[in-house]
Design an enzyme around this catalytic site. Structure first.
Site, short mmCIF file in Angstrom:
data_model
loop_
_atom_site.label_atom_id
_atom_site.label_comp_id
_atom_site.label_asym_id
_atom_site.label_seq_id
_atom_site.Cartn_x
_atom_site.Cartn_y
_atom_site.Cartn_z
N CYS A 208 -6.09 -4.66 -0.93
CA CYS A 208 -6.74 -5.96 -0.89
C CYS A 208 -5.89 -7.04 -0.25
CB CYS A 208 -7.11 -6.38 -2.31
SG CYS A 208 -5.71 -6.45 -3.45
N CYS B 188 -0.71 -1.39 -8.87
CA CYS B 188 -1.46 -2.52 -9.41
C CYS B 188 -2.00 -2.18 -10.80
CB CYS B 188 -2.60 -2.89 -8.47
SG CYS B 188 -3.57 -4.32 -9.01
#
Length: 415
Positions: A226, A129
Site C-alpha cells: 500500500c 504489517c
C-alpha cells in the site's frame, strides 16, 4: 487478556453456552474491537458484529500519508480510506478511533522492506504489517480498550481444537485466502483474534455491504504493498536507501558476462522481460536466477535453472501441534506455499540444530530469499495453517557445471 485460556478454563467454558465468537457470554457483554481499514471487508465485519448485538468499537490505523498514495485507487490506511472508515462507523453508530502509527509503520515495515529489497531479497511487507503492527501494537490497544476479541476482515478463520485452543485455518474461498500473510500470528494472538469472513466469498461480502447500506460496497480492493505510490519499488528503495542501486554485471550461470545493469533492485527472481541484454540472449530465453547485491551481479540462465529443491528458513513460527523441535529428524510431510499467488504444494519440513528447511517433493520455480514459506496440513480449502518462516537461501535442483560454480562463487550465491 481479559479471560483465562488454560485448558481447564476452556473446558469449563465449553459447558456454558457460547456466542457466535466462541465466548461464554452474551453478545451485549462481549466487546469487539474491529480493525477498520476503510475497505469493504473490515466494514462488513463491523456491521455484522453490530447486527449480532456485540459491543463494537472501530479502530483505524493511519500508517502513512504521502502525496499521491492518499487518493490512489487501491491504497489503504491513509487519506480517503480513513474518511471512509469514519463514515461507515457513523452509519453503524459505533465509536471510531484513528490511531497514528506512521512512525511505528515506518520503523517496523517500510524501512525493513527497503533494506531487504536492497540486499536482493523479495520481502513481503504485508506479513510484517500483520505481525508487527496489527497483531502487536493494535492488539495491545484492543486490550487497553477492554476487548474480548480483535476482529479483522482477513479471509481466513480460527477454530477451537479439542483442547479448546484457537487454531488457524485457510479460508473457504481459496482464491481469496489470506493465510499466507498471517503465518507469523502467535498462539497467544489467535486466542483473541476472530475473522468473520473466513467462510464467505467476496460476492457474499459485497452483497452484505449493500444490505447494510455501506458506502464502500463497491470500493476497489487495496493492493498488497500500500505504501508504494506508483507500484514502482525501485523508486522507494532509492529514496529510502540512497546508493542502493549499484551498477554491475549481468552474468550467465555458465560464467559469461552478458551485459550491465543499473542495480539489482530493478530485478526479481524469475524475471524474463526487461533484462536489457539485446542480442546477448538470442536463441535462448533467459531468466533471473540469483541476485547478488553484495557483488552487484544479476545471475541469469535458462528456465530449468529456476528449479529449486530446498529452501532454508529463518524466523520460523510454528503453530501446529506440539513444538517445532518435536518434529521427527526424518522430517514431517506438509504442504508449503512460497508465493501468495501459488497454491500449496507437497513438501517435507526439517527442524534440526536450531534451523529449519523445506524440501519440495516436486521442484519449485522462482523461489526467492525474503519470501514467506507457509506450512499447511493439506492443500485444500479450510486446511489448518501450521506456521511458516522467511526464506533465507535456496538450493538449486539442477547439477552445477564447473563454469557455473566459478560464477556462483564469484557472486557469493548458491545455485
Amino acid at each position: 487478556m481479559s479471560a483465562s485460556h488454560s485448558p481447564e478454563a476452556a473446558a469449563a467454558e465449553g459447558r456454558r453456552e457460547l456466542n457466535s465468537l466462541g465466548l461464554p457470554k452474551p453478545p451485549a457483554q462481549t466487546r469487539v474491537v474491529v480493525a477498520m481499514s476503510g475497505g469493504v471487508d473490515s466494514s462488513v465485519v463491523a456491521a455484522l458484529m453490530k447486527e449480532q448485538g456485540y459491543d463494537v468499537i472501530a479502530v483505524t490505523m493511519q500508517l502513512y500519508d504521502h502525496g499521491e498514495a492518499i487518493h490512489r485507487k487501491g491504497a489503504c490506511c491513509a487519506g480517503q480510506d480513513i474518511q471512509d472508515a469514519r463514515l461507515v462507523a457513523a452509519r453503524l453508530d459505533i465509536p471510531h478511533y484513528v490511531l497514528d502509527y506512521e512512525e511505528r509503520f515506518r520503523e517496523k515495515v517500510i524501512n525493513p522492506f527497503s533494506h531487504s529489497y536492497a540486499t536482493g531479497e523479495t520481502p513481503i511487507p504485508c506479513v510484517s504489517c500483520n505481525s508487527e503492527i496489527k497483531f502487536a501494537d493494535l492488539f495491545d490497544t484492543a486490550l487497553d480498550l477492554g476487548a474480548d476479541v480483535l476482529a479483522t476482515g482477513h479471509y481466513v478463520s480460527t477454530r477451537s481444537d479439542e483442547a479448546g485452543e484457537r487454531v488457524l485455518h485457510r479460508a473457504f474461498d481459496g482464491a481469496r485466502d489470506q493465510s499466507y500473510f498471517l503465518f507469523a500470528t502467535t498462539r497467544r494472538q489467535l486466542q483473541m483474534l476472530r475473522f468473520p469472513l473466513g467462510d464467505m466469498t467476496k460476492t457474499d461480502v459485497r452483497a452484505l455491504a449493500r444490505r447494510f447500506g455501506l458506502i464502500v460496497a463497491d470500493k476497489a480492493d487495496s493492493q498488497d504493498i500500500c505504501f508504494v505510490p506508483k507500484g514502482k519499488y525501485s523508486d522507494l528503495i532509492e529514496r529510502l536507501s540512497p546508493g542502493a542501486a549499484v551498477p554491475g554485471e549481468i552474468v550467465h550461470i555458465d560464467g559469461r558476462v552478458l551485459g550491465r545493469h543499473a542495480g539489482v533492485i530493478h530485478y526479481t527472481i524469475g524475471q524474463r522481460r526487461g533484462l536489457g541484454l539485446g542480442d546477448a540472449n538470442a536463441g535462448e530465453p533467459l531468466f533471473v536466477i540469483k541476485l547478488d547485491a553484495a557483488g552487484a551481479r544479476v545471475v541469469v540462465g535458462p528456465r530449468e535453472a529456476l528449479a529449486t529443491r530446498r529452501a532454508h528458513l529463518r524466523a520460523v513460527n510454528w503453530i501446529g501441534d506440539g513444538e517445532l523441535g518435536d518434529l521427527p529428524r526424518e522430517g514431517a510431510d506438509i504442504f508449503v506455499q512460497v508465493r501468495s499467488t501459488r497454491p500449496p504444494v507437497a513438501g517435507r519440513l526439517y527442524a534440526r540444530d536450531g534451523g529449519a528447511h523445506v524440501e519440495f517433493v516436486h521442484d519449485e520455480d522462482s523461489v526467492s530469499p525474503g519470501q514467506a514459506c507457509v506450512f499447511y496440513a493439506s492443500d485444500q480449502p479450510r486446511a489448518r495453517v501450521l506456521g511458516g518462516g522467511f526464506i533465507s537461501s535456496t538450493e538449486s535442483a539442477i547439477d552445477v557445471c564447473p563454469a557455473t560454480s566459478r560464477a556462483a562463487e564469484a557472486a557469493s550465491v548458491p545455485v
